[in-house]
Write a protein that holds these residues in place. Sequence first.
Motif, PDB file in Angstrom:
ATOM      1  N   GLU A   1      24.753  -2.332   0.768  1.00 63.28           N
ATOM      2  CA  GLU A   1      23.674  -3.238   0.367  1.00 63.28           C
ATOM      3  C   GLU A   1      22.317  -2.542   0.462  1.00 63.28           C
ATOM      4  OE1 GLU A   1      23.899  -6.918   2.484  1.00 63.28           O
ATOM      5  OE2 GLU A   1      26.018  -7.197   2.043  1.00 63.28           O
ATOM      6  N   CYS A   2      22.158  -1.678   1.465  1.00 61.51           N
ATOM      7  CA  CYS A   2      20.909  -0.918   1.589  1.00 61.51           C
ATOM      8  C   CYS A   2      20.717  -0.013   0.380  1.00 61.51           C
ATOM      9  CB  CYS A   2      20.921  -0.087   2.868  1.00 61.51           C
ATOM     10  SG  CYS A   2      20.843  -1.043   4.403  1.00 61.51           S
ATOM     11  N   TYR A   3      21.770   0.720   0.026  1.00 61.78           N
ATOM     12  CA  TYR A   3      21.675   1.603  -1.147  1.00 61.78           C
ATOM     13  C   TYR A   3      21.461   0.801  -2.428  1.00 61.78           C
ATOM     14  CZ  TYR A   3      23.168   5.785   1.424  1.00 61.78           C
ATOM     15  OH  TYR A   3      23.244   6.862   2.284  1.00 61.78           O
ATOM     16  N   LEU A   4      22.136  -0.349  -2.523  1.00 56.26           N
ATOM     17  CA  LEU A   4      21.977  -1.190  -3.703  1.00 56.26           C
ATOM     18  C   LEU A   4      20.533  -1.670  -3.830  1.00 56.26           C
ATOM     19  CD1 LEU A   4      23.345  -2.627  -6.088  1.00 56.26           C
ATOM     20  CD2 LEU A   4      23.914  -4.513  -4.525  1.00 56.26           C
ATOM     21  N   SER A   5      19.935  -2.022  -2.694  1.00 52.25           N
ATOM     22  CA  SER A   5      18.538  -2.456  -2.693  1.00 52.25           C
ATOM     23  C   SER A   5      17.617  -1.352  -3.167  1.00 52.25           C
ATOM     24  CB  SER A   5      18.133  -2.919  -1.289  1.00 52.25           C
ATOM     25  OG  SER A   5      16.783  -3.322  -1.243  1.00 52.25           O
ATOM     26  N   MET A   6      18.015  -0.100  -2.907  1.00 47.90           N
ATOM     27  CA  MET A   6      17.208   1.046  -3.326  1.00 47.90           C
ATOM     28  C   MET A   6      17.593   1.543  -4.723  1.00 47.90           C
ATOM     29  SD  MET A   6      16.804   3.270   0.210  1.00 47.90           S
ATOM     30  CE  MET A   6      18.508   3.198   0.780  1.00 47.90           C
ATOM     31  N   GLN A   7      18.492   0.788  -5.394  1.00 43.19           N
ATOM     32  CA  GLN A   7      18.942   1.126  -6.746  1.00 43.19           C
ATOM     33  C   GLN A   7      19.701   2.453  -6.802  1.00 43.19           C
ATOM     34  OE1 GLN A   7      18.078  -1.120  -9.726  1.00 43.19           O
ATOM     35  NE2 GLN A   7      18.170  -2.270  -7.817  1.00 43.19           N
ATOM     36  N   ASP A   8      20.274   2.869  -5.669  1.00 46.81           N
ATOM     37  CA  ASP A   8      21.090   4.084  -5.616  1.00 46.81           C
ATOM     38  C   ASP A   8      22.549   3.649  -5.754  1.00 46.81           C
ATOM     39  OD1 ASP A   8      22.418   6.440  -5.122  1.00 46.81           O
ATOM     40  OD2 ASP A   8      21.283   6.959  -3.315  1.00 46.81           O
ATOM     41  N   PHE A   9      22.966   3.425  -6.993  1.00 45.41           N
ATOM     42  CA  PHE A   9      24.274   2.824  -7.249  1.00 45.41           C
ATOM     43  C   PHE A   9      25.438   3.741  -6.858  1.00 45.41           C
ATOM     44  CE2 PHE A   9      21.430   0.852 -10.495  1.00 45.41           C
ATOM     45  CZ  PHE A   9      21.396  -0.407  -9.922  1.00 45.41           C
ATOM     46  N   ASN A  10      25.288   5.040  -7.066  1.00 42.40           N
ATOM     47  CA  ASN A  10      26.376   5.969  -6.716  1.00 42.40           C
ATOM     48  C   ASN A  10      26.623   5.977  -5.209  1.00 42.40           C
ATOM     49  OD1 ASN A  10      27.273   7.222  -9.261  1.00 42.40           O
ATOM     50  ND2 ASN A  10      25.177   7.965  -9.401  1.00 42.40           N
ATOM     51  N   SER A  11      25.534   6.030  -4.420  1.00 46.08           N
ATOM     52  CA  SER A  11      25.695   6.010  -2.960  1.00 46.08           C
ATOM     53  C   SER A  11      26.236   4.667  -2.495  1.00 46.08           C
ATOM     54  CB  SER A  11      24.356   6.302  -2.272  1.00 46.08           C
ATOM     55  OG  SER A  11      23.924   7.617  -2.547  1.00 46.08           O
ATOM     56  N   ALA A  12      25.804   3.598  -3.158  1.00 44.25           N
ATOM     57  CA  ALA A  12      26.313   2.267  -2.818  1.00 44.25           C
ATOM     58  C   ALA A  12      27.817   2.200  -3.041  1.00 44.25           C
ATOM     59  CB  ALA A  12      25.600   1.206  -3.645  1.00 44.25           C
ATOM     60  N   ILE A  13      28.281   2.756  -4.154  1.00 47.58           N
ATOM     61  CA  ILE A  13      29.721   2.768  -4.445  1.00 47.58           C
ATOM     62  C   ILE A  13      30.481   3.517  -3.354  1.00 47.58           C
ATOM     63  CG2 ILE A  13      31.463   3.780  -5.985  1.00 47.58           C
ATOM     64  CD1 ILE A  13      29.673   3.010  -8.338  1.00 47.58           C
ATOM     65  N   GLU A  14      29.927   4.642  -2.885  1.00 50.54           N
ATOM     66  CA  GLU A  14      30.576   5.414  -1.814  1.00 50.54           C
ATOM     67  C   GLU A  14      30.701   4.579  -0.540  1.00 50.54           C
ATOM     68  OE1 GLU A  14      28.672   9.131  -1.166  1.00 50.54           O
ATOM     69  OE2 GLU A  14      28.880   9.804  -3.247  1.00 50.54           O
TER      70      GLU A  14
ATOM     71  N   ILE B   1      33.732  -6.792  -4.671  1.00 49.40           N
ATOM     72  CA  ILE B   1      32.863  -7.423  -5.673  1.00 49.40           C
ATOM     73  C   ILE B   1      31.554  -6.651  -5.815  1.00 49.40           C
ATOM     74  CG2 ILE B   1      31.556  -9.504  -6.239  1.00 49.40           C
ATOM     75  CD1 ILE B   1      33.723 -11.134  -4.808  1.00 49.40           C
ATOM     76  N   SER B   2      30.994  -6.240  -4.689  1.00 44.60           N
ATOM     77  CA  SER B   2      29.726  -5.504  -4.728  1.00 44.60           C
ATOM     78  C   SER B   2      29.891  -4.164  -5.437  1.00 44.60           C
ATOM     79  CB  SER B   2      29.204  -5.280  -3.300  1.00 44.60           C
ATOM     80  OG  SER B   2      28.923  -6.514  -2.673  1.00 44.60           O
ATOM     81  N   ARG B   3      31.023  -3.496  -5.193  1.00 43.57           N
ATOM     82  CA  ARG B   3      31.267  -2.224  -5.869  1.00 43.57           C
ATOM     83  C   ARG B   3      31.385  -2.430  -7.375  1.00 43.57           C
ATOM     84  NH1 ARG B   3      36.387   1.496  -4.244  1.00 43.57           N
ATOM     85  NH2 ARG B   3      37.533  -0.140  -5.357  1.00 43.57           N
ATOM     86  N   SER B   4      32.015  -3.536  -7.777  1.00 39.16           N
ATOM     87  CA  SER B   4      32.151  -3.811  -9.211  1.00 39.16           C
ATOM     88  C   SER B   4      30.786  -3.986  -9.864  1.00 39.16           C
ATOM     89  CB  SER B   4      33.013  -5.060  -9.436  1.00 39.16           C
ATOM     90  OG  SER B   4      32.308  -6.256  -9.134  1.00 39.16           O
ATOM     91  N   GLN B   5      29.836  -4.577  -9.148  1.00 41.43           N
ATOM     92  CA  GLN B   5      28.494  -4.768  -9.687  1.00 41.43           C
ATOM     93  C   GLN B   5      27.803  -3.423  -9.921  1.00 41.43           C
ATOM     94  OE1 GLN B   5      26.859  -7.288  -6.646  1.00 41.43           O
ATOM     95  NE2 GLN B   5      27.723  -9.153  -7.498  1.00 41.43           N
ATOM     96  N   CYS B   6      28.002  -2.497  -8.983  1.00 37.84           N
ATOM     97  CA  CYS B   6      27.435  -1.154  -9.143  1.00 37.84           C
ATOM     98  C   CYS B   6      28.084  -0.430 -10.312  1.00 37.84           C
ATOM     99  CB  CYS B   6      27.617  -0.350  -7.861  1.00 37.84           C
ATOM    100  SG  CYS B   6      26.715  -0.991  -6.444  1.00 37.84           S
ATOM    101  N   GLU B   7      29.391  -0.578 -10.430  1.00 36.67           N
ATOM    102  CA  GLU B   7      30.112   0.061 -11.545  1.00 36.67           C
ATOM    103  C   GLU B   7      29.633  -0.484 -12.881  1.00 36.67           C
ATOM    104  OE1 GLU B   7      34.153   0.796  -8.870  1.00 36.67           O
ATOM    105  OE2 GLU B   7      33.901  -1.048 -10.049  1.00 36.67           O
ATOM    106  N   SER B   8      29.327  -1.771 -12.917  1.00 38.44           N
ATOM    107  CA  SER B   8      28.792  -2.373 -14.132  1.00 38.44           C
ATOM    108  C   SER B   8      27.434  -1.773 -14.477  1.00 38.44           C
ATOM    109  CB  SER B   8      28.666  -3.894 -13.966  1.00 38.44           C
ATOM    110  OG  SER B   8      28.099  -4.495 -15.106  1.00 38.44           O
TER     111      SER B   8
ATOM    112  N   TYR C   1      35.009  -1.222 -13.282  1.00 42.55           N
ATOM    113  CA  TYR C   1      34.438  -2.554 -13.069  1.00 42.55           C
ATOM    114  C   TYR C   1      35.506  -3.634 -13.196  1.00 42.55           C
ATOM    115  CZ  TYR C   1      32.243  -6.936 -14.540  1.00 42.55           C
ATOM    116  OH  TYR C   1      31.904  -8.259 -14.678  1.00 42.55           O
ATOM    117  N   ILE C   2      36.238  -3.645 -14.284  1.00 40.75           N
ATOM    118  CA  ILE C   2      37.222  -4.705 -14.495  1.00 40.75           C
ATOM    119  C   ILE C   2      38.385  -4.571 -13.516  1.00 40.75           C
ATOM    120  CG2 ILE C   2      38.554  -3.485 -16.271  1.00 40.75           C
ATOM    121  CD1 ILE C   2      37.725  -7.285 -16.073  1.00 40.75           C
ATOM    122  N   ALA C   3      38.708  -3.319 -13.131  1.00 39.27           N
ATOM    123  CA  ALA C   3      39.781  -3.128 -12.144  1.00 39.27           C
ATOM    124  C   ALA C   3      39.407  -3.749 -10.804  1.00 39.27           C
ATOM    125  CB  ALA C   3      40.071  -1.631 -11.975  1.00 39.27           C
ATOM    126  N   ASP C   4      38.146  -3.588 -10.395  1.00 36.10           N
ATOM    127  CA  ASP C   4      37.705  -4.170  -9.130  1.00 36.10           C
ATOM    128  C   ASP C   4      37.601  -5.687  -9.215  1.00 36.10           C
ATOM    129  OD1 ASP C   4      37.634  -2.040  -7.398  1.00 36.10           O
ATOM    130  OD2 ASP C   4      35.517  -1.570  -7.717  1.00 36.10           O
TER     131      ASP C   4
END
Length: 310
Positions: A180-193, A222-229, A237-240
Amino acid sequence: MILILKIMDVSEIHLEKALEEYNEKVNRLENEGDIQELVEAYVNRGCVLYMLGYNTSAMEDLMTASELMEELSSKGVVTDTGTYVKAHATMGAILFEQNSDSSDEYSKALKRLPQLRTDSRHFDLAGIIRMCVESAENLLDENDAESAMNFVDKALSILKGKDDRWSGNRKMELYTLQGECYLSMQDFNSAIESYSEAITIGTDLVDRSMIEDMEELVVPIISRSQCESELGLDDMYIADIELAINLMEEMERSNKLSDVDVLVNLHHDAASYLMSKGRMAEAEKHLLHAVSMGVNGAKDYLRNQTNSQI
């Protein structure tokens, strides 16, 4: 319900008794005591007042303790790390609850957070984790993801190498919070990790029948799927989304799903995506699942989505 109320009553009685003792101690130390002992007494009383819901009085005690700690520091006397962090993190929590800016108090707590140990005053292992999670969540709500990340990192460092049930579930929770911290910073790749690490830990907990709450595993999926989107990773995305749906449907069959609306929304998300790819038969299956749960408007949703594709 009666048992819970009795436990709450007993807890409040203990807190009220502790408050009486700290009142006597503060009064005595204000007249003749050592300043460091007085700091401890103010922090202890402030924390008890906070737990009893007396936030204004708690803040007054903790502010007094903070001023005394600054006075000691000017004389070269360093206050115990646990006492310092407890005072400022608690003040941060109180200010957050009052919808006031808590960043300054949390910043002060962060200054000495690296030195905080499980044998520091006011803290044990569980206490540090609780404080770090609460502080990180509050800071995220105040859009200070970088400071929140520092609390998450501290908690994870304390849990490093521990694989018992409690620690495993806390790690899953913390990696989700890190995401969630990475997502807030718009760092989607790190958020996925981070979300992936949470999912790996959660899956292992399920395999060992040690997971406390399956919904805590669904959240990072669900949160990872949002980053993948966001990154255009459509297949992932659809797999998650479908993985989350499968888990939640299993929970629903076991009467362990607290919010059916989340599941319905996931079916709609999956249907929308599949329709955009022309996979109408698969999309209809998802919406029929929503209909089977008695969701009002699901048929209209199907009709509107179908018309929009024509």
